[in-house]
Design an enzyme around this catalytic site. Structure first.
Site, PDB file in Angstrom:
ATOM      1  N   ASP A 247      -2.263 -12.435   0.116  1.00 23.07           N
ATOM      2  CA  ASP A 247      -2.061 -10.976   0.367  1.00 23.07           C
ATOM      3  C   ASP A 247      -1.145 -10.236  -0.664  1.00 23.07           C
ATOM      4  O   ASP A 247      -0.202 -10.817  -1.242  1.00 23.07           O
ATOM      5  CB  ASP A 247      -1.203 -11.169   1.819  1.00 23.07           C
ATOM      6  CG  ASP A 247      -0.931  -9.987   2.582  1.00 23.07           C
ATOM      7  OD1 ASP A 247      -1.497  -9.052   2.069  1.00 23.07           O
ATOM      8  OD2 ASP A 247      -0.206 -10.157   3.522  1.00 23.07           O
TER       9      ASP A 247
ATOM     10  N   GLU B 264      -9.587  -6.366  -0.059  1.00 16.62           N
ATOM     11  CA  GLU B 264      -9.071  -5.300   0.339  1.00 16.62           C
ATOM     12  C   GLU B 264      -8.088  -4.523  -0.667  1.00 16.62           C
ATOM     13  O   GLU B 264      -7.437  -5.215  -1.574  1.00 16.62           O
ATOM     14  CB  GLU B 264      -7.818  -5.790   1.432  1.00 16.62           C
ATOM     15  CG  GLU B 264      -7.163  -4.839   2.126  1.00 16.62           C
ATOM     16  CD  GLU B 264      -6.691  -5.190   3.324  1.00 16.62           C
ATOM     17  OE1 GLU B 264      -7.500  -5.526   4.367  1.00 16.62           O
ATOM     18  OE2 GLU B 264      -5.446  -5.127   3.699  1.00 16.62           O
TER      19      GLU B 264
END
Ligand SMILES: [Zn+2]
Length: 509
Positions: free
Chosen positions: A181, A291
């Site tokens: 992340d 992402e």
């Protein structure tokens, strides 16, 4: 433990259903995770727990039937059977993934609704899975940023392994993701890839020129003039004075200055995204989820900027699964949305339309934690084509369990948070007035859990997970969490039920 292994020796090779039925569920201080009983040839692998820890127990008809790759302490049983007690080690996680491929994370690029279930403790998977099974979502069970790794003394390898063990224990075969992340460098991306993480959230905040968002026209023009002639022509030709129709009553207009400003702000970041995309393709073929994150900025992402970024990513042939804009309003840790909900609705609708009309990717909502007020809009406008990312929420559920079950430990954790809060406030944007939190000495044990419904106390405990988990409370905390495992699973399940029902995700088929 030996009795548990011996309860199965007569049934080895007779299939998993028989083994699940015949296994002795507990003996002495050892309990079996009932869903974890899995056959491998003439052997059975399962997960157990005693008062101290979880471990694998492998029982085989003979030495030659012991599945290769597992490590641990072996002992012999009656009639030539053997058993092994293995710790939750790296080698044993790798062996599980080999024999049970569904226990490894995978790409979820073709899944409509995905939910990032940040689990800083590596203990929340069973609760997450129970909630996810009820609706049409795939969970990203392993998800951690570099900062979270440091604050929790974990590695990407450990984050993935912890999820893998509990996925095995829960017998969850529907597939889950693992997300490195908010990564900013190729070096960090490589560490996540080496740990088998199929999802990379590329945080472009360091490579974008966010300051140019506030530059005057002269400064923008001057910077834009330095671009190569062909590129300047392309940008002005494609964007300046153009209107992009998204729906009957919704369009995005880009004037010349905005087109130039976007080029100045984002070109380097877009080129870096293209480089990262090539890197992911080389490492994983089509088995990845990229992402694009532009949410860690100080001002909201304007629809015109979102549109520009999307189109320019596609021009560079970047295949991305999701994109995280920065939305209007305050998304502070641990508390609900602060801001004008009508304005959020209006802007979010435009972002969702851009995603649907320009490449059909998922809008990613980094809710931090519990932004329940915006969920109905988010679910409706994306038609659940969406990635929702929660982070500290499972940590706060753990703190709540401690507040109920071990008041003294809660008091020590709370004090540790107070002692470290000035350092942590340098890392987080929090506007809470911590002076509103009553002094612990004035509260009875029974009053402690209510603190976890008070915004100020939630934020205090939320941002101080690092000092609590890396300081001298670490061991006591994890011992308590092991002891109260079942309570934690129940709380996480109920909490994620709330998240998923407010989003309006359809029930599982
Ligand atoms: Zn984010």
């Amino acid at each position: 433990m030996k009795q548990i292994a011996e309860s199965l020796t007569a049934y080895l090779g007779k299939g998993e259903a028989v083994l699940k039925e015949k296994v002795l569920k507990s003996s002495g201080n050892v309990t079996v995770y009932g869903d974890s009983v899995h056959a491998v040839g003439n052997a059975v692998v399962m997960m157990c727990r005693d008062e101290k820890q979880k471990f694998l127990l492998i029982t085989a008809a003979g030495t030659k039937d012991m599945p290769a790759g597992f490590e641990g302490e072996t002992f012999t049983l009656a009639a030539g059977a053997v058993a092994m007690k293995g710790e939750l080690s790296e080698a044993n996680a790798a062996a599980l993934r080999r024999y049970f491929p569904w226990s490894a994370p995978k790409s979820l690029r073709n899944v409509r609704t995905t939910v990032g279930c940040g689990d800083r403790l590596g203990l929340a998977t069973i609760g997450h899975v129970r909630a996810a099974k009820k609706v049409q979502v795939s969970p990203v069970l392993a998800q951690q940023s570099i900062r979270e790794l440091t604050m929790t003394k974990r590695t990407f390898r450990k984050v993935v392994d912890d999820a893998c063990f509990l996925v095995f224990a829960a017998d969850y075969r529907d597939g889950y993701g693992a997300d490195g992340d908010h990564l900013k460098t190729l070096a960090d991306i490589d560490t996540a890839l080496a740990a088998g993480m199929p999802m990379i959230t590329l945080d472009l905040s360091d490579v974008m020129n966010a300051a140019a968002g506030d530059w005057d026209a002269a400064a923008v023009n001057e910077a834009f003039d330095r671009f190569p002639a062909a590129q300047k022509q392309m940008i002005t030709g494609d964007y300046a004075g153009k209107e992009f129709v998204l729906a009957d009553d919704v369009s995005v207009k880009i004037d010349e200055l905005t087109a130039k400003r976007c080029a100045v702000m984002y070109t380097a970041a877009l080129d870096f995204a293209a480089e990262v995309h090539e890197h992911l393709k080389a490492a994983r073929g089509e088995e990845f989820d990229l992402e694009i994150s532009i949410d860690e900025t100080s001002s909201p992402t304007l629809p015109s900027h979102h549109l520009f970024i999307t189109r320019e990513l596609h021009r560079r042939n970047v295949e991305f699964s999701s994109l995280a804009p920065r939305f209007i309003g305050e998304f502070q840790k641990a508390i609900d949305y602060i801001g004008d909900l009508d304005e959020f609705d209006r802007q979010f609708k435009v972002h969702a339309l851009i995603a649907r009309n320009h490449g059909n990717y998922k809008i990613s909502v980094h809710s931090g934690s519990d932004k329940f007020a915006v969920y109905p809009t988010v679910g409706r406008e994306t038609r659940h084509y969406l990635h929702l990312k929660t982070a500290g929420t499972s940590w706060l559920e753990a703190v709540t369990v401690i507040a109920y079950k071990d008041p003294q430990l809660y008091r020590d954790m709370h004090q540790c948070a107070l002692d470290n809060v000035s350092d942590m406030l340098k890392l987080y944007h929090i506007t809470a007035d911590f002076n509103k939190i009553p002094a612990l000495s004035t509260l009875s044990d029974e009053e402690l859990p209510a603190l976890m419904t008070m915004p100020e106390a939630r934020q205090l405990l939320h941002i101080n997970y690092g000092p609590i988990l890396t300081g001298n409370l670490r061991e006591r905390f994890f011992e308590a969490m092991h002891k109260f495992e079942a309570d934690y699973d129940d709380r996480i399940e109920a909490h994620f039920d709330k998240h998923l029902s407010l989003l309006g995700v359809p029930a599982a088929k």
